[in-house]
Design an enzyme around this catalytic site. Sequence first.
Site, PDB file in Angstrom:
ATOM      1  CG  ASN A  68       1.046  -6.056   6.908  1.00  0.00           C
ATOM      2  OD1 ASN A  68       0.124  -5.304   6.575  1.00  0.00           O
ATOM      3  ND2 ASN A  68       1.846  -5.766   7.906  1.00  0.00           N
TER       4      ASN A  68
ATOM      5  CD  GLN B   9      -1.160  -0.009   3.714  1.00  0.00           C
ATOM      6  OE1 GLN B   9      -1.567  -1.113   4.049  1.00  0.00           O
ATOM      7  NE2 GLN B   9      -1.511   1.107   4.351  1.00  0.00           N
TER       8      GLN B   9
ATOM      9  CB  CYS C 262      -4.449  -1.315   5.532  1.00  0.00           C
ATOM     10  SG  CYS C 262      -5.458  -0.468   6.780  1.00  0.00           S
TER      11      CYS C 262
ATOM     12  CG  HIS D 197      -2.717  -2.447   9.507  1.00  0.00           C
ATOM     13  ND1 HIS D 197      -2.696  -1.728   8.328  1.00  0.00           N
ATOM     14  CD2 HIS D 197      -1.922  -3.532   9.285  1.00  0.00           C
ATOM     15  CE1 HIS D 197      -1.909  -2.339   7.451  1.00  0.00           C
ATOM     16  NE2 HIS D 197      -1.440  -3.448   8.004  1.00  0.00           N
TER      17      HIS D 197
END
Length: 445
Positions: free
Chosen positions: A386, A63, A69, A364
Amino acid sequence: MSSEITKQQLTEFKQSAQSPLTTIARRATTKNGIHNASFNQEIVNANVPTFSIDLNTGKVANQKKSGRCWMFAALNTMRHDIKDLFHLDGDFQLSQSYTFFWDKFEKANYFYENVLNTANSPLDSRQVSFLMATPQQDGGQWDMIVSLIEKYGVVPQSVYPESAASSDSHEFNITFNTLLRHDAIILRDLVSQKSSQHDIDSTRKNMLSHIYRVLSITFGEPPVTFDFEYRDTEKQFQIERQLTPQTYFEKFVNWDLSEYISIINAPTADKPFNATYNVDMLGNVIGGRQVKHLNVPIETMKSFAIAQLKDGKSVWFGVDMGPQVDRANGLMADGIFATDDLFQVHSDMTKAQRLAYGDSLMTHAMVLTGVDLDENGHPIKWQVENSWGEEAGKNGYFTMSDEWMSEYAYQVVVKKEYLGPELVNIYDNATPKLLAPWDPMGALA
């Protein structure tokens, strides 16, 4: 009654900070910093990144310097299915910039709506102050990405690639929020002058035209139709012609988004379990899906995620990514930084206390792609995809201890089929409690 710090007290405090243990801690911390000085290698050793359920989801996305996110996590869960069904290679991605464009556009309109709804409230009221503090930002919620996709569809990243501002959104957000606050002055003035609804609507439409132009210049014009060309993993050339973003979603994703719902764990007294919650002034698409959470105990939330992983489906989830996170080792584990031991203090709080006293909230969103279960089926640790690129963690993947998940995970998105009929009925039919805009469960990932 005030109580100032006296010279006598300062002398006592200084003396108490002169023990041999404190001296050793001071030397280590001033040289290496708090985290390095308090690092607990035993926690790393106890969380080897091997999992009994491990989905093959390919390369991680990045990102970059943006707060997207929640989009990355949602589009990655969909990408996993597309990759498997259509035999695409691990580099394939859906366009996060495309959904970013429409999110910014819709958030402007949503902001105007809230400005008009609060136009008769004073500027220093808590609601108006909340609105003006951040007219819009990059973050969002699961139901907000659903609203965008249902209205605008999705496209491959090859069709609508990254721009400078989508990869680094800071200067754009400063410019954009200034423009929105300027427009808020005009809209509030129109209401105070008792202007006609026609004049207000006309002014708002003109503002949205300006917003669209700003976005088009910044991010590029979003596609209306396109061809999708690719080679599958068997090196066979494939092409789909004259797709729209909506027909692309129908053909390549084909999820019934109404079946995917937000489950939270908020163990505070004001939010009983097995009940639903909305958040005032939280959303993006007017007329789209409302943000709605079903609150359950943490072990129940985990069980839903495990069930979906067992069926080969990754899981969107939201956490507080600040505490006890070691980026270098790709580890989210309570005790990885033993700061209380380092400073000889006690700062422990319950999850409910951290929420209530402003010490924690969801910051997040990522994707659960695996879990390690013991012989009784209980989770030991979790695998996390992630969206910080391959340099963070282990090729972009993190290991999350089950204890950390209990303390700092707040949300998962799962299909209704894993809930059971009683909870589905509550989600579908119970009247949600409306939370204040600043409630921690209104935090944007």
